[in-house]
Scaffold this motif. Sequence first.
Motif, PDB file in Angstrom:
ATOM      1  N   GLU A  28       4.878  -9.144 129.484  1.00 53.56           N
ATOM      2  CA  GLU A  28       5.676  -8.766 130.645  1.00 53.56           C
ATOM      3  C   GLU A  28       6.988  -8.115 130.193  1.00 53.56           C
ATOM      4  OE1 GLU A  28       7.768 -10.817 134.576  1.00 53.56           O
ATOM      5  OE2 GLU A  28       6.659 -12.025 133.123  1.00 53.56           O
ATOM      6  N   LYS A  29       7.370  -7.018 130.853  1.00 59.15           N
ATOM      7  CA  LYS A  29       8.583  -6.289 130.498  1.00 59.15           C
ATOM      8  C   LYS A  29       9.615  -6.484 131.606  1.00 59.15           C
ATOM      9  CE  LYS A  29       5.935  -2.925 127.852  1.00 59.15           C
ATOM     10  NZ  LYS A  29       5.550  -1.504 127.685  1.00 59.15           N
ATOM     11  N   LYS A  30      10.441  -7.515 131.457  1.00 58.48           N
ATOM     12  CA  LYS A  30      11.378  -7.891 132.512  1.00 58.48           C
ATOM     13  C   LYS A  30      12.706  -7.152 132.423  1.00 58.48           C
ATOM     14  CE  LYS A  30      13.503 -11.796 132.272  1.00 58.48           C
ATOM     15  NZ  LYS A  30      13.841 -13.233 132.229  1.00 58.48           N
ATOM     16  N   TYR A  31      12.969  -6.464 131.290  1.00 57.89           N
ATOM     17  CA  TYR A  31      14.227  -5.734 131.133  1.00 57.89           C
ATOM     18  C   TYR A  31      13.938  -4.232 131.179  1.00 57.89           C
ATOM     19  CZ  TYR A  31      15.724 -10.303 129.445  1.00 57.89           C
ATOM     20  OH  TYR A  31      15.980 -11.643 129.334  1.00 57.89           O
ATOM     21  N   SER A  32      14.463  -3.564 132.177  1.00 58.26           N
ATOM     22  CA  SER A  32      14.188  -2.133 132.333  1.00 58.26           C
ATOM     23  C   SER A  32      15.464  -1.308 132.209  1.00 58.26           C
ATOM     24  CB  SER A  32      13.521  -1.855 133.683  1.00 58.26           C
ATOM     25  OG  SER A  32      14.359  -2.267 134.739  1.00 58.26           O
ATOM     26  N   CYS A  33      15.301  -0.094 131.725  1.00 65.74           N
ATOM     27  CA  CYS A  33      16.419   0.823 131.527  1.00 65.74           C
ATOM     28  C   CYS A  33      16.799   1.475 132.854  1.00 65.74           C
ATOM     29  CB  CYS A  33      16.024   1.887 130.502  1.00 65.74           C
ATOM     30  SG  CYS A  33      17.269   3.162 130.255  1.00 65.74           S
ATOM     31  N   ASP A  34      18.086   1.458 133.183  1.00 69.02           N
ATOM     32  CA  ASP A  34      18.561   2.053 134.430  1.00 69.02           C
ATOM     33  C   ASP A  34      18.452   3.575 134.417  1.00 69.02           C
ATOM     34  OD1 ASP A  34      19.207  -0.475 135.344  1.00 69.02           O
ATOM     35  OD2 ASP A  34      21.273  -0.367 134.602  1.00 69.02           O
ATOM     36  N   GLU A  35      18.419   4.157 133.216  1.00 65.63           N
ATOM     37  CA  GLU A  35      18.397   5.614 133.104  1.00 65.63           C
ATOM     38  C   GLU A  35      16.997   6.190 133.288  1.00 65.63           C
ATOM     39  OE1 GLU A  35      20.866   7.793 132.606  1.00 65.63           O
ATOM     40  OE2 GLU A  35      22.476   6.325 132.543  1.00 65.63           O
ATOM     41  N   CYS A  36      16.017   5.607 132.599  1.00 65.95           N
ATOM     42  CA  CYS A  36      14.671   6.189 132.619  1.00 65.95           C
ATOM     43  C   CYS A  36      13.591   5.245 133.129  1.00 65.95           C
ATOM     44  CB  CYS A  36      14.290   6.680 131.224  1.00 65.95           C
ATOM     45  SG  CYS A  36      14.136   5.344 129.994  1.00 65.95           S
ATOM     46  N   GLY A  37      13.947   3.972 133.354  1.00 67.67           N
ATOM     47  CA  GLY A  37      12.989   3.028 133.904  1.00 67.67           C
ATOM     48  C   GLY A  37      12.059   2.381 132.901  1.00 67.67           C
ATOM     49  N   LYS A  38      12.193   2.715 131.636  1.00 66.40           N
ATOM     50  CA  LYS A  38      11.318   2.135 130.622  1.00 66.40           C
ATOM     51  C   LYS A  38      11.615   0.647 130.482  1.00 66.40           C
ATOM     52  CE  LYS A  38       9.429   3.223 126.083  1.00 66.40           C
ATOM     53  NZ  LYS A  38       9.507   4.105 124.895  1.00 66.40           N
ATOM     54  N   GLY A  39      10.544  -0.177 130.363  1.00 66.69           N
ATOM     55  CA  GLY A  39      10.714  -1.615 130.323  1.00 66.69           C
ATOM     56  C   GLY A  39      10.505  -2.219 128.952  1.00 66.69           C
ATOM     57  N   TYR A  40      11.151  -3.362 128.729  1.00 64.58           N
ATOM     58  CA  TYR A  40      11.055  -4.061 127.447  1.00 64.58           C
ATOM     59  C   TYR A  40      10.972  -5.559 127.693  1.00 64.58           C
ATOM     60  CZ  TYR A  40      12.472   0.388 125.473  1.00 64.58           C
ATOM     61  OH  TYR A  40      12.521   1.711 125.133  1.00 64.58           O
ATOM     62  N   PRO A  41      10.234  -6.286 126.843  1.00 59.21           N
ATOM     63  CA  PRO A  41      10.098  -7.735 127.016  1.00 59.21           C
ATOM     64  C   PRO A  41      11.322  -8.511 126.538  1.00 59.21           C
ATOM     65  CG  PRO A  41       8.859  -7.018 125.102  1.00 59.21           C
ATOM     66  CD  PRO A  41       9.373  -5.778 125.762  1.00 59.21           C
ATOM     67  N   VAL A  42      12.125  -7.894 125.674  1.00 63.49           N
ATOM     68  CA  VAL A  42      13.294  -8.564 125.097  1.00 63.49           C
ATOM     69  C   VAL A  42      14.540  -7.720 125.359  1.00 63.49           C
ATOM     70  CG1 VAL A  42      14.309  -9.505 122.984  1.00 63.49           C
ATOM     71  CG2 VAL A  42      11.829  -9.545 123.293  1.00 63.49           C
ATOM     72  N   LYS A  43      15.630  -8.382 125.708  1.00 64.56           N
ATOM     73  CA  LYS A  43      16.865  -7.674 126.044  1.00 64.56           C
ATOM     74  C   LYS A  43      17.400  -6.874 124.856  1.00 64.56           C
ATOM     75  CE  LYS A  43      21.223  -8.415 128.472  1.00 64.56           C
ATOM     76  NZ  LYS A  43      22.119  -9.421 129.098  1.00 64.56           N
ATOM     77  N   ALA A  44      17.206  -7.405 123.647  1.00 59.93           N
ATOM     78  CA  ALA A  44      17.692  -6.712 122.452  1.00 59.93           C
ATOM     79  C   ALA A  44      17.001  -5.360 122.286  1.00 59.93           C
ATOM     80  CB  ALA A  44      17.457  -7.575 121.216  1.00 59.93           C
ATOM     81  N   TYR A  45      15.712  -5.295 122.651  1.00 61.24           N
ATOM     82  CA  TYR A  45      14.977  -4.037 122.568  1.00 61.24           C
ATOM     83  C   TYR A  45      15.537  -3.019 123.562  1.00 61.24           C
ATOM     84  CZ  TYR A  45      11.439  -6.682 119.950  1.00 61.24           C
ATOM     85  OH  TYR A  45      10.785  -7.449 119.024  1.00 61.24           O
ATOM     86  N   LEU A  46      15.920  -3.511 124.731  1.00 61.96           N
ATOM     87  CA  LEU A  46      16.494  -2.626 125.748  1.00 61.96           C
ATOM     88  C   LEU A  46      17.812  -2.034 125.253  1.00 61.96           C
ATOM     89  CD1 LEU A  46      16.779  -1.381 128.555  1.00 61.96           C
ATOM     90  CD2 LEU A  46      17.758  -3.554 129.339  1.00 61.96           C
ATOM     91  N   LYS A  47      18.666  -2.878 124.663  1.00 63.70           N
ATOM     92  CA  LYS A  47      19.951  -2.396 124.155  1.00 63.70           C
ATOM     93  C   LYS A  47      19.749  -1.350 123.063  1.00 63.70           C
ATOM     94  CE  LYS A  47      22.841  -6.424 125.189  1.00 63.70           C
ATOM     95  NZ  LYS A  47      23.716  -7.481 124.611  1.00 63.70           N
ATOM     96  N   ARG A  48      18.752  -1.589 122.236  1.00 61.84           N
ATOM     97  CA  ARG A  48      18.455  -0.633 121.162  1.00 61.84           C
ATOM     98  C   ARG A  48      18.006   0.705 121.744  1.00 61.84           C
ATOM     99  NH1 ARG A  48      14.231   0.938 117.657  1.00 61.84           N
ATOM    100  NH2 ARG A  48      14.884   1.080 115.470  1.00 61.84           N
ATOM    101  N   HIS A  49      17.230   0.639 122.807  1.00 65.25           N
ATOM    102  CA  HIS A  49      16.733   1.854 123.454  1.00 65.25           C
ATOM    103  C   HIS A  49      17.849   2.633 124.137  1.00 65.25           C
ATOM    104  CE1 HIS A  49      14.668   4.409 126.387  1.00 65.25           C
ATOM    105  NE2 HIS A  49      15.391   3.808 127.317  1.00 65.25           N
ATOM    106  N   GLN A  50      18.795   1.938 124.753  1.00 65.11           N
ATOM    107  CA  GLN A  50      19.833   2.597 125.549  1.00 65.11           C
ATOM    108  C   GLN A  50      20.740   3.500 124.734  1.00 65.11           C
ATOM    109  OE1 GLN A  50      21.384  -0.981 127.396  1.00 65.11           O
ATOM    110  NE2 GLN A  50      20.480  -0.440 129.379  1.00 65.11           N
ATOM    111  N   VAL A  51      20.738   3.316 123.421  1.00 65.88           N
ATOM    112  CA  VAL A  51      21.539   4.189 122.556  1.00 65.88           C
ATOM    113  C   VAL A  51      21.065   5.632 122.667  1.00 65.88           C
ATOM    114  CG1 VAL A  51      22.224   4.629 120.166  1.00 65.88           C
ATOM    115  CG2 VAL A  51      22.009   2.292 120.977  1.00 65.88           C
ATOM    116  N   ILE A  52      19.786   5.820 122.982  1.00 68.78           N
ATOM    117  CA  ILE A  52      19.236   7.170 123.124  1.00 68.78           C
ATOM    118  C   ILE A  52      19.976   7.937 124.214  1.00 68.78           C
ATOM    119  CG2 ILE A  52      17.172   8.482 123.776  1.00 68.78           C
ATOM    120  CD1 ILE A  52      15.498   6.211 122.641  1.00 68.78           C
TER     121      ILE A  52
END
Length: 231
Positions: A28-52
């Motif tokens: 389950e991907k409970k953390y989603s990016c506000d910019e592109c909507g991509k989801g991640y299961p762990v908050k740390a992965y989301l933070k890593r993605h948001q740098v893009i």
Amino acid sequence: MSSTETDQRGPRSQRSQEADKPHRRKGEKKYSCDECGKGYPVKAYLKRHQVIHTGEKPFSCDLCGKSFSWKGSLKTHQLIHSEVKAYSCDQCGRAFTHSSNLRSHLATHSGIKAYSCDQCGRAFTHSSSLRSHLVTHSGIKAYSCDICGKNFSQSGSRNTHLRIHTGHDVYCCDQCGKHFATDAALQRHMFTHTEERPYKCDRCEKTFKTPRYLRRHQLYYCYCSINLVLL
């Protein structure tokens, strides 16, 4: 109420409460990016993605100054400076810093060019090469030389051109003195001083001194290719 009943109800009540708790499904991907909507299961992965999206590149190479968004990318890059090439091709012996580069190189030995340009028919081994090639048809030349103003459709071509101005790794023709940014360009030029025509059209057997002249011939002048189009 007896103590036995209380003890028995206690565990049942706890089990009931546990059953009422929402269970997270695997994957389950409970953390989603506000910019592109991509989801991640762990908050740390989301933070890593948001740098893009922020464009932040806090990790820089001490040797060349190139910056990266992630520490892992910096470590991978630094292998280039170490000159350690642990991955070698068993067909030609060429060595690479990264295993991914070796895999990409191995495709050149297969002879398979699955990616073709729908405008000129030229085929490529890698999709990235096709994308770079397509820019040449767009007419867009977004990369310019700061010294002479010459424009290029690809940054790599611009960087190669800059060597002529800097004098770094410039290749000079010993017959006419003309300078070239790459050894391959010099070798192609050398054919203009000889009668050798190593590039042959596989449709009409006509030969040419450079691959550029061969491609132009096949696109516009080859009678056989015109017949193929008409058919």
